[in-house]
Design an enzyme around this catalytic site. Structure first.
Site, PDB file in Angstrom:
ATOM      1  N   ASP A 281       0.872  -1.160   0.000  1.00 49.63           N
ATOM      2  CA  ASP A 281       0.000   0.000   0.000  1.00 49.63           C
ATOM      3  C   ASP A 281       0.919   1.222   0.000  1.00 49.63           C
ATOM      4  OD1 ASP A 281      -2.215   1.636   0.048  1.00 49.63           O
ATOM      5  OD2 ASP A 281      -3.219   0.542   1.656  1.00 49.63           O
ATOM      6  N   GLU A 488     -17.406   9.941   5.188  1.00 48.22           N
ATOM      7  CA  GLU A 488     -16.928   8.577   5.420  1.00 48.22           C
ATOM      8  C   GLU A 488     -16.025   8.186   4.257  1.00 48.22           C
ATOM      9  OE1 GLU A 488     -19.900   5.534   5.342  1.00 48.22           O
ATOM     10  OE2 GLU A 488     -20.915   6.331   3.575  1.00 48.22           O
TER      11      GLU A 488
END
Length: 748
Positions: A281, A488
């Site tokens: 990542d 979110e």
């Protein structure tokens, strides 16, 4: 004379076409250094890769192991940027593209064929952009390559996780099947070349919270690891044969996931025989020394990552691998192992071959936002809609009896909300307001009042009493609320403004922002039917709304065509059949601590309390019946069995049904065994009065359970099989018991 002109014109066009194909081929296979063996498409790939690696210096090798891989001009190797996204359509590109519902919405379709088609469309549009770059000799730009870091198959174990919207829900089986479908769509079916490259992320045990993801250490039980967190990855790697894996930021049992010997060396490469590439990542390797404190310095960190199997770094540390070699921490042979995996991917997308050898090289920009692509985005938005409440059959609305509509709410005309996160930009976004105006403008008066923001009042806007007074003039009130990916989502991208209820991209409550409920209470007092449409990437507990709204439609973040899909459902032009890929809990009190990764009392498989809307739930405008199950009553361990039922549309409307199969190990004494587990689903369409036989093949793996050591075991005992439109005891359906005989059989 005219004949000569036509011949000249024809010759000119033919010469131009040849010249264009010549330029195109140069893009796929650089014209210089043609005699190198790695340029020869007729040689075995392994030979070509070895030849290319042999011509690189150590410095060049490590430079090509970062996401921004530079050109090696002396060899004619073009630059390439590995970082691209295609979560629900090609993302973050300057060109206009087709945008589908967010992943959680596509999960609600329970339709693997539709999702595979979406993946195919996304890779077509991505290929078109990639091909254009090659023609123009412009490679190496971010978000232009064919290595898509999609899908996100982490388990949405807690509804507060902001990135849960990127997943396919809380169930490992559904996640594995939906994730496999998009892998097949993205990668294509050519025996030699990949259309694009999918990537299963984030490996593994990565489901929030966001604020501490760079330092968090997760300690799941062996049972939970193999029963919940790894099955979808196993499915994509061993069955769908995905070509990429992204390791996660966090630690697992003390080791960073991108340097985790258990996850990468043992499970991924040894047990699952993964032969694709692993990327970190972004800047995850930096976390080793900076936040995890597991490495003394960055050179040690990159060494640990590479030796455990992280081939590519998204970041800017892997150049330190050269120091690692010089210090004797690793060998150049170790470098070559990872580089071989990376070059295998580049060869498979046709980077070093003539265009006429690559079946996807001819895809042009004309496919982008084609009518067929836009149509599929529209259909997937329709299929994603989940009808949660429909009191007294207030829906569908009858347009001939409605003269005036009050359309209210922060998402009634908010195209930005519909795009969610990791999005591309379409030429047109249709909101509910736009759809109403397009269909009924001039026929029905539409009073649009925003009324309230997502988390606060509209500045200088009318009072709630004034909004209600205006709404009272209508025949029906449609309130389009919810939240958005500004609140979110991923840490750094969401958590807008630090409002109560949100933190670092995650939610701190599953309640709808109270300001919206406050306005709806005022609207309820008008006595007019109140229809609630909710846009979100997760659940809302709907404590007040479930008791007081006349209808509730969960619309997710529906992409470019969400407005049309919503209005279709509300007016009966489409019969809703979406199903919840998540459990809707009654309140925050039902949720364990967010950072507790134990699956005890989480998701439909383990939660023992009452819920608002169960996993797999969704209403329709028609009804379906199920015949008794047809299957053998006994099966030997290690054998498959077919289970069938006849489904009939016994209502008055045509519609889709999502047929779901659940298995219950009622005799298993392991207290951790799920209450029941989804092991099959099919979305079917039936005209009113029509019936169809639906069959499922259950494999030994489907009939197995996970033991405390993490093994998948099929053993002699009775299991219950249920097929219906939802979970057992939650909807009409049929069940039967099956006796398994024979020696215990290990399936994984």
């Amino acid at each position: 004379m005219n004949k000569l002109k036509k011949q000249a014109s024809s010759s000119s066009k033919w010469i131009g076409m040849i010249l264009l194909m010549s330029i195109f081929s140069m893009g796929y296979s650089q014209s210089q250094n043609k005699d190198f063996p790695f340029r020869n498409p007729d040689l075995d790939m392994e030979i070509r890769i070895k030849d290319l690696i042999s011509r690189l210096t150590l410095t060049e090798k490590v430079s090509m192991m970062k996401h921004q891989s530079p050109a090696i001009e002396r060899l004619g190797v073009p630059a390439y940027n590995w970082w691209n996204e295609a979560l629900h359509g090609v993302a973050r590109t300057k060109e206009k593209v087709t945008v589908f519902p967010q992943a959680i919405g596509m999960a609600a379709t329970f339709d693997t064929e539709a999702l595979q088609k979406m993946g195919d469309i996304a890779s077509s549009e991505g290929r078109a952009l990639f091909n254009e770059d090659l023609r123009n000799g412009k490679t190496g730009s971010i978000y232009r390559g064919l290595t898509y870091w999609t899908p996100n198959i982490n388990i949405f174990r807690d509804p507060r996780w902001g990135r849960g919207q990127e997943t396919y829900g809380e169930d490992p089986y559904l996640t594995g099947k939906m994730g496999s479908a998009i892998v097949r769509g993205l990668e294509g079916n050519d025996p030699k070349y990949l259309k694009a490259v999918a990537c299963a992320k984030h490996y593994a045990v990565h489901s929030g919270p966001e604020y501490n993801r760079h330092s968090f250490d997760v300690h799941p039980s062996t049972y939970d690891l193999w029963d919940t967190y790894l099955p979808a990855f196993r499915e994509l790697i061993t069955k769908a044969k995905v070509h990429g894996v992204m390791c996660a930021y966090n630690r697992l049992d003390g080791q960073p996931c991108c340097g985790n010997s258990k996850l990468l060396s043992d499970i991924l490469h040894n047990q699952w025989a993964f032969d694709g590439y692993v990327t970190s990542d972004c800047w995850a390797v930096t976390d080793f020394a900076k936040f995890h404190k597991t490495s003394a310095n960055d050179t040690d960190a990159v060494t640990e990552a590479l030796l455990n199997g992280t081939d590519l770094e998204c970041g800017n540390l892997y150049q330190l691998l050269e120091q690692g070699v010089k210090k004797g921490l690793l060998s150049e042979r170790d470098i070559n192992v990872s580089l071989t995996r990376l070059f295998k991917i580049l060869f498979k997308i046709g980077m070093f071959d003539p265009a006429d050898r690559v079946p996807y090289a001819s895809i042009g920009k004309e496919v982008i936002e084609s009518d067929a692509h836009k149509k599929h985005a529209y259909e997937m938005a329709q299929k994603s809609m989940v009808l949660l409440e429909n009191k007294k059959n207030v829906l569908p609305l009858n347009e001939s009896k409605i003269k005036r509509i009050a359309l209210i709410g922060p998402n009634a005309d908010n195209g930005h909300t519909q795009l969610a996160n990791y999005f591309g930009t379409p030429s047109q976004i249709v909101t509910p307001y736009m759809s109403l105006q397009k269909r009924f403008g001039g026929k029905i008066k539409i009073d649009y009042i925003k009324g309230v923001g997502i988390v606060d009042k509209v500045k200088d806007g009318p009072s709630f009493a004034q909004v209600a007074e205006q709404a009272k003039k209508s025949d029906v009130i449609i309130f389009v609320g919810g939240i958005s990916a500004d609140y979110e989502g991923e840490a750094g991208d969401a958590g807008a403004g630090g409002y109560s209820g949100f933190a670092s991209g995650d939610r701190t409550t599953i309640a709808l922002p109270p300001i919206q409920t406050e306005l709806m209470k005022a609207l309820k007092k008008t006595g007019r039917p109140l229809i609630v449409v909710n846009m979100s990437g997760s659940i809302m507990d709907f404590q007040w709304e479930s008791q007081n709204a006349d209808a509730i439609l969960q619309a997710w973040y529906g992409g470019q065509a969400a407005g049309d899909a919503i209005i279709d459902v509300l007016f009966g032009n489409y019969n809703p059949a979406g199903r919840m890929p998540l459990t809707t809990y009654m309140s925050d009190k039902d949720l364990p601590a967010f950072e507790d990764y134990s699956m005890e009392n989480r998701t439909y498989r383990y939660f023992k309390g009452a819920v608002r809307y169960p996993f797999g739930y969704g209403l329709s405008y028609t009804n379906f019946s199920y015949s008794p199950l047809e299957n053998n009553s006994v099966v030997k361990t290690g054998s498959s069995i077919q289970v069938s039922t006849t489904v009939k549309n016994i209502g008055n409307k045509d519609g889709d049904e999502v047929v779901q199969l659940y298995v219950t190990h009622s005799q298993d004494k392991n207290k951790r065994t799920p209450i029941h587990s989804l092991k099959g689903f099919k979305r079917i369409h039936l005209k009113k009065g029509e019936s169809v036989k639906v069959s499922f093949n259950l494999s030994p793996e489907d009939l197995a359970f996970t033991d405390s050591e993490g093994n998948g075991i099929e053993s002699a005992k009775k299991v219950e099989i249920y097929i219906g439109g939802g979970q057992p005891n939650k909807s009409a359906g049929s069940s039967n018991s099956l006796t398994i005989e024979g020696e215990s059989y290990k399936v994984f």
